[in-house]
Design an enzyme around this catalytic site. Structure first.
Site, short mmCIF file in Angstrom:
data_model
loop_
_atom_site.label_atom_id
_atom_site.label_comp_id
_atom_site.label_asym_id
_atom_site.label_seq_id
_atom_site.Cartn_x
_atom_site.Cartn_y
_atom_site.Cartn_z
N ARG A 17 -7.93 0.99 4.91
CA ARG A 17 -7.20 -0.25 5.17
C ARG A 17 -5.72 -0.06 4.87
O ARG A 17 -5.32 0.96 4.29
CB ARG A 17 -7.75 -1.43 4.36
CG ARG A 17 -7.59 -1.27 2.87
CD ARG A 17 -7.91 -2.56 2.12
NE ARG A 17 -7.69 -2.35 0.70
CZ ARG A 17 -8.61 -1.90 -0.14
NH1 ARG A 17 -9.83 -1.65 0.29
NH2 ARG A 17 -8.31 -1.72 -1.41
N GLY A 18 -4.94 -1.05 5.28
CA GLY A 18 -3.52 -1.06 4.94
C GLY A 18 -2.75 0.13 5.53
O GLY A 18 -3.01 0.57 6.66
N ARG A 39 -13.22 4.38 -1.73
CA ARG A 39 -14.40 4.18 -2.59
C ARG A 39 -15.53 3.46 -1.87
O ARG A 39 -16.69 3.73 -2.09
CB ARG A 39 -14.00 3.40 -3.85
CG ARG A 39 -13.14 4.20 -4.81
CD ARG A 39 -12.48 3.33 -5.83
NE ARG A 39 -11.61 2.33 -5.19
CZ ARG A 39 -10.84 1.48 -5.82
NH1 ARG A 39 -10.82 1.48 -7.13
NH2 ARG A 39 -10.09 0.62 -5.16
N ASN A 91 -1.98 8.87 -0.18
CA ASN A 91 -1.68 7.45 0.00
C ASN A 91 -2.21 6.55 -1.12
O ASN A 91 -1.65 5.50 -1.40
CB ASN A 91 -2.26 7.00 1.35
CG ASN A 91 -2.25 5.51 1.53
OD1 ASN A 91 -1.19 4.89 1.66
ND2 ASN A 91 -3.43 4.90 1.53
N TYR A 151 3.74 0.85 -12.63
CA TYR A 151 3.78 1.20 -11.22
C TYR A 151 5.07 1.92 -10.81
O TYR A 151 5.04 3.03 -10.24
CB TYR A 151 3.60 -0.07 -10.38
CG TYR A 151 3.57 0.16 -8.88
CD1 TYR A 151 2.61 0.96 -8.28
CD2 TYR A 151 4.52 -0.44 -8.05
CE1 TYR A 151 2.58 1.16 -6.91
CE2 TYR A 151 4.49 -0.26 -6.68
CZ TYR A 151 3.53 0.55 -6.12
OH TYR A 151 3.50 0.75 -4.76
N ILE A 184 4.75 -4.66 2.15
CA ILE A 184 4.02 -4.53 3.41
C ILE A 184 2.84 -5.49 3.41
O ILE A 184 1.99 -5.45 2.50
CB ILE A 184 3.52 -3.07 3.59
CG1 ILE A 184 4.68 -2.08 3.53
CG2 ILE A 184 2.74 -2.93 4.90
CD1 ILE A 184 5.80 -2.32 4.56
N1 LIG Z 1 1.30 -2.79 0.28
C1 LIG Z 1 2.56 -2.69 -0.10
O1 LIG Z 1 3.33 -3.67 -0.04
C2 LIG Z 1 3.10 -1.38 -0.60
C3 LIG Z 1 4.46 -1.30 -0.90
C4 LIG Z 1 4.99 -0.10 -1.35
C5 LIG Z 1 4.17 0.99 -1.49
N2 LIG Z 1 2.84 0.89 -1.21
C6 LIG Z 1 2.01 2.08 -1.39
O2 LIG Z 1 1.25 2.31 -0.22
C7 LIG Z 1 0.02 2.94 -0.56
C8 LIG Z 1 -1.13 2.19 0.07
O3 LIG Z 1 -1.14 0.85 -0.36
P1 LIG Z 1 -1.78 -0.33 0.53
O4 LIG Z 1 -1.19 -1.57 -0.02
O5 LIG Z 1 -1.64 0.00 1.95
O6 LIG Z 1 -3.36 -0.26 0.30
P2 LIG Z 1 -4.39 -0.57 -0.88
O7 LIG Z 1 -4.81 -1.97 -0.79
O8 LIG Z 1 -3.83 -0.07 -2.16
O9 LIG Z 1 -5.62 0.37 -0.42
C9 LIG Z 1 -5.38 1.64 -0.02
C10 LIG Z 1 -6.62 2.43 0.29
O10 LIG Z 1 -6.88 3.24 -0.87
C11 LIG Z 1 -8.26 3.19 -1.19
N3 LIG Z 1 -8.37 3.40 -2.63
C12 LIG Z 1 -7.83 2.65 -3.61
N4 LIG Z 1 -8.13 3.17 -4.82
C13 LIG Z 1 -8.88 4.29 -4.58
C14 LIG Z 1 -9.50 5.25 -5.40
N5 LIG Z 1 -9.43 5.19 -6.74
N6 LIG Z 1 -10.20 6.28 -4.83
C15 LIG Z 1 -10.27 6.36 -3.47
N7 LIG Z 1 -9.70 5.47 -2.63
C16 LIG Z 1 -9.01 4.44 -3.19
C17 LIG Z 1 -8.73 1.83 -0.68
O11 LIG Z 1 -10.12 1.77 -0.42
P3 LIG Z 1 -11.22 1.39 -1.58
O12 LIG Z 1 -10.72 0.17 -2.28
O13 LIG Z 1 -12.50 1.20 -0.85
O14 LIG Z 1 -11.26 2.58 -2.50
C18 LIG Z 1 -7.92 1.73 0.63
O15 LIG Z 1 -8.54 2.48 1.65
C19 LIG Z 1 -0.03 2.99 -2.09
O16 LIG Z 1 0.41 4.26 -2.54
C20 LIG Z 1 0.99 1.94 -2.50
O17 LIG Z 1 1.58 2.19 -3.77
C21 LIG Z 1 2.28 -0.26 -0.78
#
Ligand SMILES: NC(=O)c1ccc[n+]([C@@H]2O[C@H](COP(=O)([O-])OP(=O)(O)OC[C@H]3O[C@@H](n4cnc5c(N)ncnc54)[C@H](OP(=O)(O)O)[C@@H]3O)[C@@H](O)[C@H]2O)c1
Length: 252
Positions: A17-18, A39, A91, A151, A184
């Site tokens: 996702r995401g 997971r 990621n 973070y 995002i």
């Molecule tokens: N969203 C934002 O606004 C934003 C802004 C800046 C940076 N980021 C960065 O972008 C990246 C992705 O964030 P996101 O917001 O798109 O998504 P997210 O909601 O954090 O989920 C990302 C993905 O990671 C998996 N995941 C999470 N913990 C895990 C674990 N311990 N082991 C294996 N898989 C795991 C989730 O699936 P499961 O839950 O099923 O494991 C999901 O597929 C991160 O590094 C975050 O710091 C995000």
């Protein structure tokens, strides 16, 4: 523009996702074979089926990357499943939304620093000439208007690491870069939760954005997939801010 990704093989952690899912989908749309992990096994199966439906070879594993050794094994199994590995996208974050207590700091260091480094090192050891590593960072690592939590600090630790990785791997023609997203928005994501539970913070964040909106996963994937591709052959060691100018610092 043809990104030259057809036939390449990529592993994206957290690809259900995401941002990670958008990167996996875009890589597949470019003709790249894609491996993912997350997971939730049902979501892994759904994502793998969708990637295969795009016409590429896809493989996935339900895995918690917070476990030591998990990334080393994952890189090996993904490479075996895809017949090699050209691109590694780190990621997953375990630090988003954590508080300021010692347990939170420990988890953040464990997942965002130690496991990210483990995955990058495992990938670096097996990527071929022309290989590429992309780490998903954050603007919180370069501008911290928020409360003191792990973070921003653990993500910031990755910036010199990836720069050094890029310099060490340069002679092998393997590149390493960071994409640093701003806020995002996607359904079920962190900003969806902020919108529902902290509407004032959500509104203030939109007001802080010169574009008047949050970003979309595809807008980060565009940058990550480009950096992963041979089209970015002279870009390595970069920390590419993708935030719609939300941050106010000047990138010297
Ligand atoms: N969203 C934002 O606004 C934003 C802004 C800046 C940076 N980021 C960065 O972008 C990246 C992705 O964030 P996101 O917001 O798109 O998504 P997210 O909601 O954090 O989920 C990302 C993905 O990671 C998996 N995941 C999470 N913990 C895990 C674990 N311990 N082991 C294996 N898989 C795991 C989730 O699936 P499961 O839950 O099923 O494991 C999901 O597929 C991160 O590094 C975050 O710091 C995000």
């Amino acid at each position: 523009m043809d990104l030259g990704l057809k036939g390449k093989r990529a592993l994206v952690t957290g690809g259900t996702r995401g941002i990670g899912r958008a990167i996996a989908d875009q890589l597949a749309a470019e003709g790249c074979d894609v491996a993912i992990c997350a997971r939730n096994p049902d979501q892994v199966a759904e994502a793998v089926a969708a990637l295969k439906a795009a016409g590429v070879n896809a493989w996935g594993e339900a895995l918690d990357v917070s476990v030591e050794g998990s990334l080393t094994g994952l890189v090996e199994r993904a490479a075996e499943a895809l017949g090699g590995l050209d691109i590694f996208v780190s990621n997953v974050s375990g630090a988003m939304g954590l508080g300021n207590d010692p347990a939170a700091w420990k988890q953040a260091v464990e997942v965002d620093i130690l496991r990210t480094v483990e995955g990058c090192e495992a990938a670096a050891a097996r990527l071929p000439d022309g290989g590429s590593i992309v780490v998903i960072g954050t603007i919180s690592a370069v501008e911290v208007p928020g409360p003191r939590r792990p973070y921003a600090s653990v993500k910031a630790a990755l910036i010199p690491y990836v720069k050094n990785l890029a310099r060490d791997l340069g002679p092998k023609n393997i590149r390493a870069n960071i994409v640093a997203p701003g806020p995002i928005y996607f359904k079920g994501g962190v900003w969806d939760m902020v919108e529902q539970h902290m509407p004032d913070r959500f509104k203030a964040t939109i007001e802080r954005s010169p574009l008047g909106r949050l970003g979309k996963p595809d807008e980060i994937a565009n940058a990550a997939v480009f950096l992963a591709s041979p089209r970015a052959s002279y870009i390595t060691g970069a920390n590419l801010i993708c935030d719609g100018a939300v941050t106010q610092r000047v990138d010297f």
